[in-house]
Design a protein around this motif. Sequence first.
Motif, PDB file in Angstrom:
ATOM      1  N   GLY A  46       0.820  -1.199   0.000  1.00 53.52           N
ATOM      2  CA  GLY A  46       0.000   0.000   0.000  1.00 53.52           C
ATOM      3  C   GLY A  46       0.854   1.249   0.000  1.00 53.52           C
ATOM      4  N   ASN A  47       2.096   1.124   0.449  1.00 50.00           N
ATOM      5  CA  ASN A  47       3.010   2.264   0.465  1.00 50.00           C
ATOM      6  C   ASN A  47       3.816   2.292  -0.824  1.00 50.00           C
ATOM      7  OD1 ASN A  47       2.217   2.806   3.110  1.00 50.00           O
ATOM      8  ND2 ASN A  47       3.753   1.394   3.926  1.00 50.00           N
ATOM      9  N   THR A  48       4.358   3.425  -1.116  1.00 47.34           N
ATOM     10  CA  THR A  48       5.226   3.499  -2.285  1.00 47.34           C
ATOM     11  C   THR A  48       6.493   2.710  -2.018  1.00 47.34           C
ATOM     12  OG1 THR A  48       6.156   5.534  -1.428  1.00 47.34           O
ATOM     13  CG2 THR A  48       4.375   5.748  -3.021  1.00 47.34           C
ATOM     14  N   THR A  49       6.961   2.060  -3.077  1.00 46.47           N
ATOM     15  CA  THR A  49       8.203   1.311  -2.962  1.00 46.47           C
ATOM     16  C   THR A  49       9.384   2.253  -2.776  1.00 46.47           C
ATOM     17  OG1 THR A  49       7.396  -0.527  -4.248  1.00 46.47           O
ATOM     18  CG2 THR A  49       9.762  -0.238  -4.217  1.00 46.47           C
ATOM     19  N   ILE A  50       9.405   3.293  -3.588  1.00 43.36           N
ATOM     20  CA  ILE A  50      10.499   4.258  -3.515  1.00 43.36           C
ATOM     21  C   ILE A  50       9.983   5.464  -2.754  1.00 43.36           C
ATOM     22  CG2 ILE A  50      12.128   5.625  -4.853  1.00 43.36           C
ATOM     23  CD1 ILE A  50      11.480   3.591  -7.167  1.00 43.36           C
ATOM     24  N   SER A  51      10.352   5.507  -1.495  1.00 48.81           N
ATOM     25  CA  SER A  51       9.804   6.542  -0.616  1.00 48.81           C
ATOM     26  C   SER A  51      10.934   7.136   0.199  1.00 48.81           C
ATOM     27  CB  SER A  51       8.757   5.922   0.312  1.00 48.81           C
ATOM     28  OG  SER A  51       8.425   6.801   1.340  1.00 48.81           O
ATOM     29  N   GLY A  52      10.962   8.463   0.290  1.00 52.70           N
ATOM     30  CA  GLY A  52      12.025   9.090   1.074  1.00 52.70           C
ATOM     31  C   GLY A  52      13.396   8.713   0.569  1.00 52.70           C
ATOM     32  N   LYS A  53      13.506   8.551  -0.768  1.00 53.84           N
ATOM     33  CA  LYS A  53      14.781   8.227  -1.409  1.00 53.84           C
ATOM     34  C   LYS A  53      15.353   6.890  -0.922  1.00 53.84           C
ATOM     35  CE  LYS A  53      15.999  13.008  -2.439  1.00 53.84           C
ATOM     36  NZ  LYS A  53      17.015  14.067  -2.342  1.00 53.84           N
ATOM     37  N   SER A  54      14.475   5.900  -0.775  1.00 53.72           N
ATOM     38  CA  SER A  54      14.931   4.559  -0.420  1.00 53.72           C
ATOM     39  C   SER A  54      13.976   3.525  -1.003  1.00 53.72           C
ATOM     40  CB  SER A  54      15.008   4.399   1.104  1.00 53.72           C
ATOM     41  OG  SER A  54      13.712   4.411   1.660  1.00 53.72           O
ATOM     42  N   ILE A  55      14.486   2.302  -1.106  1.00 56.98           N
ATOM     43  CA  ILE A  55      13.694   1.182  -1.619  1.00 56.98           C
ATOM     44  C   ILE A  55      13.582   0.145  -0.511  1.00 56.98           C
ATOM     45  CG2 ILE A  55      13.604  -0.692  -3.306  1.00 56.98           C
ATOM     46  CD1 ILE A  55      15.336   1.039  -5.151  1.00 56.98           C
ATOM     47  N   VAL A 114      13.677  -3.248   1.126  1.00 57.30           N
ATOM     48  CA  VAL A 114      14.430  -4.437   0.733  1.00 57.30           C
ATOM     49  C   VAL A 114      13.502  -5.526   0.193  1.00 57.30           C
ATOM     50  CG1 VAL A 114      15.730  -6.385   1.693  1.00 57.30           C
ATOM     51  CG2 VAL A 114      16.491  -4.054   2.128  1.00 57.30           C
ATOM     52  N   ASN A 115      12.318  -5.660   0.804  1.00 55.06           N
ATOM     53  CA  ASN A 115      11.428  -6.732   0.335  1.00 55.06           C
ATOM     54  C   ASN A 115      10.715  -6.384  -0.964  1.00 55.06           C
ATOM     55  OD1 ASN A 115       9.567  -4.911   1.278  1.00 55.06           O
ATOM     56  ND2 ASN A 115       8.614  -6.292   2.774  1.00 55.06           N
ATOM     57  N   HIS A 116      11.007  -5.199  -1.534  1.00 57.03           N
ATOM     58  CA  HIS A 116      10.491  -4.847  -2.855  1.00 57.03           C
ATOM     59  C   HIS A 116      11.580  -4.872  -3.920  1.00 57.03           C
ATOM     60  CE1 HIS A 116       6.843  -2.492  -1.047  1.00 57.03           C
ATOM     61  NE2 HIS A 116       6.740  -3.798  -0.937  1.00 57.03           N
ATOM     62  N   ALA A 117      12.791  -5.258  -3.528  1.00 55.06           N
ATOM     63  CA  ALA A 117      13.901  -5.331  -4.475  1.00 55.06           C
ATOM     64  C   ALA A 117      14.199  -6.784  -4.823  1.00 55.06           C
ATOM     65  CB  ALA A 117      15.138  -4.671  -3.879  1.00 55.06           C
ATOM     66  N   LYS A 118      14.733  -6.992  -6.028  1.00 49.33           N
ATOM     67  CA  LYS A 118      15.194  -8.327  -6.411  1.00 49.33           C
ATOM     68  C   LYS A 118      16.608  -8.490  -5.853  1.00 49.33           C
ATOM     69  CE  LYS A 118      12.454  -8.815 -10.639  1.00 49.33           C
ATOM     70  NZ  LYS A 118      12.486  -8.930 -12.124  1.00 49.33           N
ATOM     71  N   CYS A 119      16.686  -9.110  -4.706  1.00 47.15           N
ATOM     72  CA  CYS A 119      17.934  -9.101  -3.935  1.00 47.15           C
ATOM     73  C   CYS A 119      18.874 -10.249  -4.248  1.00 47.15           C
ATOM     74  CB  CYS A 119      17.603  -9.141  -2.439  1.00 47.15           C
ATOM     75  SG  CYS A 119      16.884  -7.612  -1.812  1.00 47.15           S
ATOM     76  N   ASN A 120      18.374 -11.306  -4.837  1.00 42.66           N
ATOM     77  CA  ASN A 120      19.076 -12.582  -4.831  1.00 42.66           C
ATOM     78  C   ASN A 120      20.555 -12.482  -5.209  1.00 42.66           C
ATOM     79  OD1 ASN A 120      19.435 -15.297  -4.522  1.00 42.66           O
ATOM     80  ND2 ASN A 120      18.632 -15.843  -6.525  1.00 42.66           N
TER      81      ASN A 120
END
Length: 728
Positions: free
Chosen positions: A607-616, A618-624
């Motif tokens: 429900g929140n923006t993924t890119i918020s306050g100049k950050s992403i 972690v659980n919305h990034a492809k981290c592998n």
Amino acid sequence: MASPSHFITLFLLLLGAFARARDPFACDPKDATTSSLPFCRVSVPIPTRVKDLLGRLTLQEKVRLLVNNAIAVPRLGIKGYEWWSEALHGVSNVGPGTKFGGAFPGATSFPQVITAVASFNATLWEAIGRVVSDEARAMYNGGAAGLTYWSPNVNIFRDPRWGRGQETPGEDPVVAGTYAASYVKGLQGSNGERLKVAACCKHFTAYDLDNWNGVDRFHFNAKVSKQDIEDTFDVPFKMCVQDGNVASVMCSYNQVNGVPTCADPNLLKKTVRGLDLDCGPFLAQYTENAVTRGLLNEADVNGALANTLTVQMRLGMFDGEPSAQPFGNLGPKDVCTPAHQQLALEAARQGVVLLKNHNPSLPLSHLRHRTVAVIGPNSNATVTMIGNYAGVGCGYTSPLQGIGNYAKTIHQMGCADVACADDKLFSGAINAARQADATVLVMGLDQSIEAEFKDRTGLLLPGRQQELVSKVASASKGPTILVLMSGGPIDVSFAKNDPRIGSILWAGYPGQAGGAAIADVLYGTTNPEGKLPMTWYPQGYVSNLPMTDMAMRSSPNRNYPGRTYRFYKGPVVYPFGHGLSYTNFVHTIASAPTVVSVPLDGHRHSGNTTISGKSIKVNHAKCNKLTVGLQVNVKNTGSKDGTHTMLVFSTPPAGHWAPHKQLVAFAKVHVPAGSQERVGINIHVCKFLSVVDRSGVRRIPIGVHNLHIGDVKHSLSLQPATLGVIKN
């Protein structure tokens, strides 16, 4: 006629055969009534075997298996078992599951954890674990130990006064987590679901106070923010479980935010697995009545037992004859071997930290420093060198003995003990310093000053130690070297600033071979490579700082300084990561990206923006496989071969959440004098370049991250691969 060595060999072989003749814990092939039961069939999957055994136990039997001294169940051919053994830095007899004597008079005693961690050598940590588990299995086979070890302690060394800080891997969560995973892998082995021994990461969580100013660990309520839990206190436990695959976790003594950790469903169900075993009699005494009264379901008892029985089966305890199993051939001949004792010496050498080397005063010369005054309450220490949660060493080399292998020694204690209550022995020490070519003062602490149940009140040397050091340094004919034994940091500003004290070494508690390692460093046989795994604060830091304040971050409006190098910016005696060498190393970055794109996971919604306050998030990034690769050249510009301990720090983009800097990688490289080596570093972006916001959410800051390697700085820009918003 047979030689004496022939008889010794024969005697050891007989001892080994005798000690290995351990009866099976369960499923004895000679017991026809139980050996054919399904839970004894090795070919059957462990979950099926566990289910079968649970179905055969009565409630009365079950509840008495929920405690550390689990009862025998003779009708099913199961012997009693003591779950509590310890192996913090060698097999220990602190827990009742291990006994020294007979065929096993001692075991290899490695440096205390805080000292081993100063090596910043994960390969060494795992190697120590392998040796400790070899000796543990050998002692189990001989009936002298268990297979479940309540080690390692991976709590954060948050406050420098903590008596148990010596047991920990220091103040940095990434170092602590890497240590945890490495040591656990060494202990548990790499045979799939099968365990060599079962390790236990403790104490979960936010435990770092024992007994300070009238507050003890059993009654302390640690008030901890979600932010600090996520980015400091829980990091080592997460790495221990996810990277180390540890068999068990121990909950801590304290409360966290008003709830005892051992009764907190958020910690024991939503974060790690639930409570299965009680170190004490409580569950054995009260569980049956609780089930009878409907306060507890028998299914809960079964769930707990399923977990503990699974561990025992993974250890092979239900596989019949021990000698026929993996590691069944280990015995007394495999304890205190020359190779094991050599590793203890090597670990001590790697853990010694050179804090100061004025002029330089070290290394000492075989030609010029033929007579050495060896002074101080720890100058002839043996048991002090192995710290706490130790066993009985194979043998000890004190500093006096170690130095005696290089030079003629004049020995004076100077103080009767580390408390150093008076100056009665000062004159002898001063006279010795006047006569000798060099003076080595071995000072510091021991378990009477810092220990479990005993936190320090301050950071200065105890009693009149400082006075002795200064007076001896004034009188010394040759160079004066100060060697410190301690687990926690000591404010030795006086010695740092005294030009008459040429060099300062911190040896921690260096284990059974500590004196030999200290002497090897003093005389240059070993080039020091250790780095401090904790900040050394001045005494003023703790003067108005309650141990009970758990906040990591500084708070200027309440005059709160913050804790550890990540959040404290004030004056230090020596910083985290400090450590000198007898040579000089120069870094240059051969290759490194300047921009890294962080791909977003389009399947994760919020429900929140993924890119918020100049950050992403972690659980919305492809981290592998999102890593930053660096190639660093390390050149030895000095005249001595040396091993360099390379620490890589990151300073994230400025923000309210971010630490001042944080360690993101470390590596070891041996570089001969005048030559250069290239070191590859891979930094996992989501794990190590992320920060945690005030809500406890881990985020990757967008923008410039500055990487620091020694004096070299490299700017790295993290950018989202695609800008946008992900909505529900």
